[in-house]
Design an enzyme around this catalytic site. Structure first.
Site, PDB file in Angstrom:
ATOM      1  N   SER A 119       0.825  -1.195   0.000  1.00  0.00           N
ATOM      2  CA  SER A 119       0.000   0.000   0.000  1.00  0.00           C
ATOM      3  C   SER A 119       0.869   1.259   0.000  1.00  0.00           C
ATOM      4  O   SER A 119       1.638   1.480  -0.921  1.00  0.00           O
ATOM      5  CB  SER A 119      -0.955  -0.026   1.202  1.00  0.00           C
ATOM      6  N   LYS A 171     -20.435  18.419   4.999  1.00  0.00           N
ATOM      7  CA  LYS A 171     -19.519  18.702   6.089  1.00  0.00           C
ATOM      8  C   LYS A 171     -19.393  17.525   7.062  1.00  0.00           C
ATOM      9  O   LYS A 171     -18.369  17.353   7.710  1.00  0.00           O
ATOM     10  CB  LYS A 171     -19.989  19.950   6.846  1.00  0.00           C
TER      11      LYS A 171
END
Length: 288
Positions: A119, A171
């Site tokens: 990764s 948000k």
């Protein structure tokens, strides 16, 4: 007899009492001499250095410090990047990768996979001139993940109620206090796909792979060193000594003198390496 025995005990104590300050002073002087006297290894000018990328990638500051120390030593002609990390944050991994790419413009960089290069650590290390891996290494996991939980039912049982004031429809994206809305999930999926596309594109460009065949090497799978070599994710299966020999050839160094760490840095590295190995063993176990 008692007097003789007492004098035998008292004499050493009397000597220590009289000369204690002198002994302490002498001990301090010896310590100072040892600390400032250069060892035989430090007399030689270092020409190679090692960078350690170990453990989860949380930020890039540790690697930056190591690179700056190398750049501050003009005699260094090559770097061995030793990797044993399961990855970490996208931005930190990208930043480390950029730093390695910049360092490669100044001197040869050989990566050696000590345990895991997966990764984010693959992202960070793939820019090296060559990637060596031992035959037991795990490589790949090219993908991006976003984790989240929904604890709304647990919160309800505990009598916890969320109070939020937010401006902006997205948000609260990723909140764990309720189920994500379809719009929020779609936004996260688009964001992750964008990051993933960048990862795959950079791997393909850097390693010279066909991006059209990315399903073979970029679906989040972790590969053995043998499979990774076949896919083109690494260059050689070999030992660290072989990686060092390649570094010597590229940097034209005949007699390696490694840049030394101070004792405090070495001690910290030992602690990090031990904790990393425990984490890597757990990581490897979860793959079975």
């Amino acid at each position: 007899m008692i007097k003789k025995l007492l004098s035998f005990i008292v004499m050493p104590l009397d000597f220590i009492t009289k000369y204690f300050k002198a002994m302490v002073f002498l001990l301090i002087v010896i310590i100072l001499i040892i600390s400032v006297t250069p060892s035989s290894s430090s007399i030689n000018t270092p020409n190679l250095a090692k960078i350690y990328l170990q453990g989860p990638i949380i930020d890039s500051e540790g690697i930056r410090t190591q690179i700056n120390k190398i750049l501050d030593t003009p005699s260094i002609k090559g770097v061995l990047l030793i990797i044993n990390s399961p990855g970490g944050g996208v931005s930190a991994s990208v930043e480390i990768g950029d730093m390695i790419a910049e360092l490669k413009q100044k001197m040869p960089v050989i990566a050696y996979v000590e345990g895991v290069m997966a990764s984010g650590s693959y992202y960070a290390g793939m820019y090296a001139d060559k990637i060596y891996a031992n035959r037991g290494a795990l490589i790949g996991s090219i993908g991006v993940i976003f984790n989240g939980v929904n604890i709304s039912e647990l919160a309800k049982k505990l009598g916890i109620q969320e109070q939020v004031i937010a401006a902006g429809e997205y948000k609260q994206v990723g909140t764990f206090m309720r189920k994500w809305t379809p719009q929020e999930r779609g936004f996260i999926e688009d964001l992750i796909q964008e990051e993933y596309n960048m990862f795959v594109s950079d791997v393909a460009d850097t390693r010279g792979l066909d991006i059209k065949s990315s399903k073979e090497y970029a679906q989040g799978k972790v590969f053995s060193a043998k499979k990774a070599l076949k896919l083109g994710l690494i260059d050689t299966i070999g030992t660290q000594n072989q990686a060092i020999e390649m570094l010597k050839n590229l940097s034209e160094v005949q007699n390696p003198v490694w840049l030394k760490k101070d004792k405090f840095e070495a001690y910290l590295d030992k602690i990090i390496k031990t904790s990393t190995q425990i984490m890597i063993n757990t990581f490897a176990y979860t793959l079975k």
